[in-house]
Scaffold this active site. Sequence first.
Site, mmCIF file in Angstrom:
data_model
loop_
_atom_site.group_PDB
_atom_site.id
_atom_site.type_symbol
_atom_site.label_atom_id
_atom_site.label_comp_id
_atom_site.label_asym_id
_atom_site.label_seq_id
_atom_site.Cartn_x
_atom_site.Cartn_y
_atom_site.Cartn_z
ATOM 1 N N ASP A 133 -13.379 6.550 0.643
ATOM 2 C CA ASP A 133 -14.010 6.038 1.854
ATOM 3 C C ASP A 133 -14.968 7.030 2.498
ATOM 4 O OD1 ASP A 133 -12.815 3.601 1.638
ATOM 5 O OD2 ASP A 133 -11.452 3.828 3.328
ATOM 6 N N TYR B 10 0.338 -13.439 0.214
ATOM 7 C CA TYR B 10 0.859 -13.271 -1.137
ATOM 8 C C TYR B 10 2.152 -12.472 -1.067
ATOM 9 C CZ TYR B 10 -1.911 -8.901 -0.706
ATOM 10 O OH TYR B 10 -2.470 -7.722 -0.272
ATOM 11 N N ARG C 4 0.823 -1.213 0.000
ATOM 12 C CA ARG C 4 0.000 0.000 0.000
ATOM 13 C C ARG C 4 0.859 1.267 0.000
ATOM 14 N NH1 ARG C 4 -5.337 1.396 1.351
ATOM 15 N NH2 ARG C 4 -5.809 -0.802 1.642
#
Length: 420
Positions: free
Chosen positions: A290, A213, A106
């Site tokens: 958001d 992952y 991120r």
Amino acid sequence: MSTSDVVIAGGGIGGLSTAFALSRLGLRVRVLEQAEQFGEVGAGIQLAPNCTRILAEYGLLEQATARGVVPDRMVMRDAVDASELTALDLRDLERRYGFPYLVIHRSDLHALFLDACRDAGVELLTEQRVTAYTQDGEKASATTDSGAVHEAPVVIAADGLHSVARRRFADDRPVSSAYVAYRGTVPIASVDRPVDLSEVVVYVGPRCHFVHYGLRGGDLLNQVAVFESPKALAGLADWGTPDELDDAFAGTCEFVRERLPHMWRDKWWRMYDRDPIDTWVDGRIALLGDAAHPPLQYLAQGAIMAIEDGWVLAEHARRRRGAGATVDWEGALAAYQAVRPEHCRRVVLTARAWGELRHLDGRRREQRNILLRARETGDYSFTDWIYGPTALVPEEEPAMFTPIPLTAADRITGVDSVAR
């Protein structure tokens, strides 16, 4: 301060990606970030083709791919017995949708947009906590706690789950799912057993799931453990604690249990969303990311929806740009409002349903597993509505998938569900 064409409150992925999209039109964009510096917390993030398509248009996909991993498969396993339930061939998925499925840290994605904004001349201001939004005629403004007023023809509120601007649109609060996430990103060299980094793997279990992952070209292993908190269900304030983490995964397979000690145990993330709202635009003030549509994480679409929001808004601004770089913001915002709330409503509500599906127990878990094992690898009926091109007008929004009831598993096995 210099004059701006657009003010954006919030310097996260949504705010920065929107700032970059609008700056590509030659607009003067100012971003207000409340923290002392721009940055992003968290760990891995998954970017489906509906997002990598936009990164490609921005000229950023190659850089994102270099910083992340392009996996070959997405695999769902049962967390109790570790058996494979179903999978997506991500290389075939790329051929279908034209763009890859990418996993990236991120903070790396955030840094990519931050660098792009700097290169584009976006005005980036820190320590700007916006406390009020107002408008008058053809101007809107965002006022900070220091009393500074940032005015522009349009103000975009990308101020997150606890958005101040959202209060103009809805008298609501974040909705607790009673689920909590632990993360643990570790060097792959420190992992004591082989892990296939060509796969994104999710282990689904009763009231819990575990994801792993690779990141940064395979140098890191991203891990996420999510579970339902009994303390949250009981209404206790101290919920999601490490003892609950261990209890939640006690009945899972050996691989998952072995990974729990490697999770960060001094910080955890309680999972909230909000009920969808139909209106995101009030005059020249608009919600984005958001602030408008915080989802639960089960579809991995939270940041993607924010990036899509910015792309859609910028495209409509481009189409309504007149002489002298003047934008018909009333028309652009109306077009944005016409298409984005419905798409994001679908994602938010489907994410809730997908969370329930992941965490089933007892007979319902057995039924889910039967249906998933029966799925054909090349069946894209559950992804076409979300991984295809982002709609710019309502007519382009794909039809939703047709839900399959759990009782359909009984027809596969010949079990009389009524008798049960």
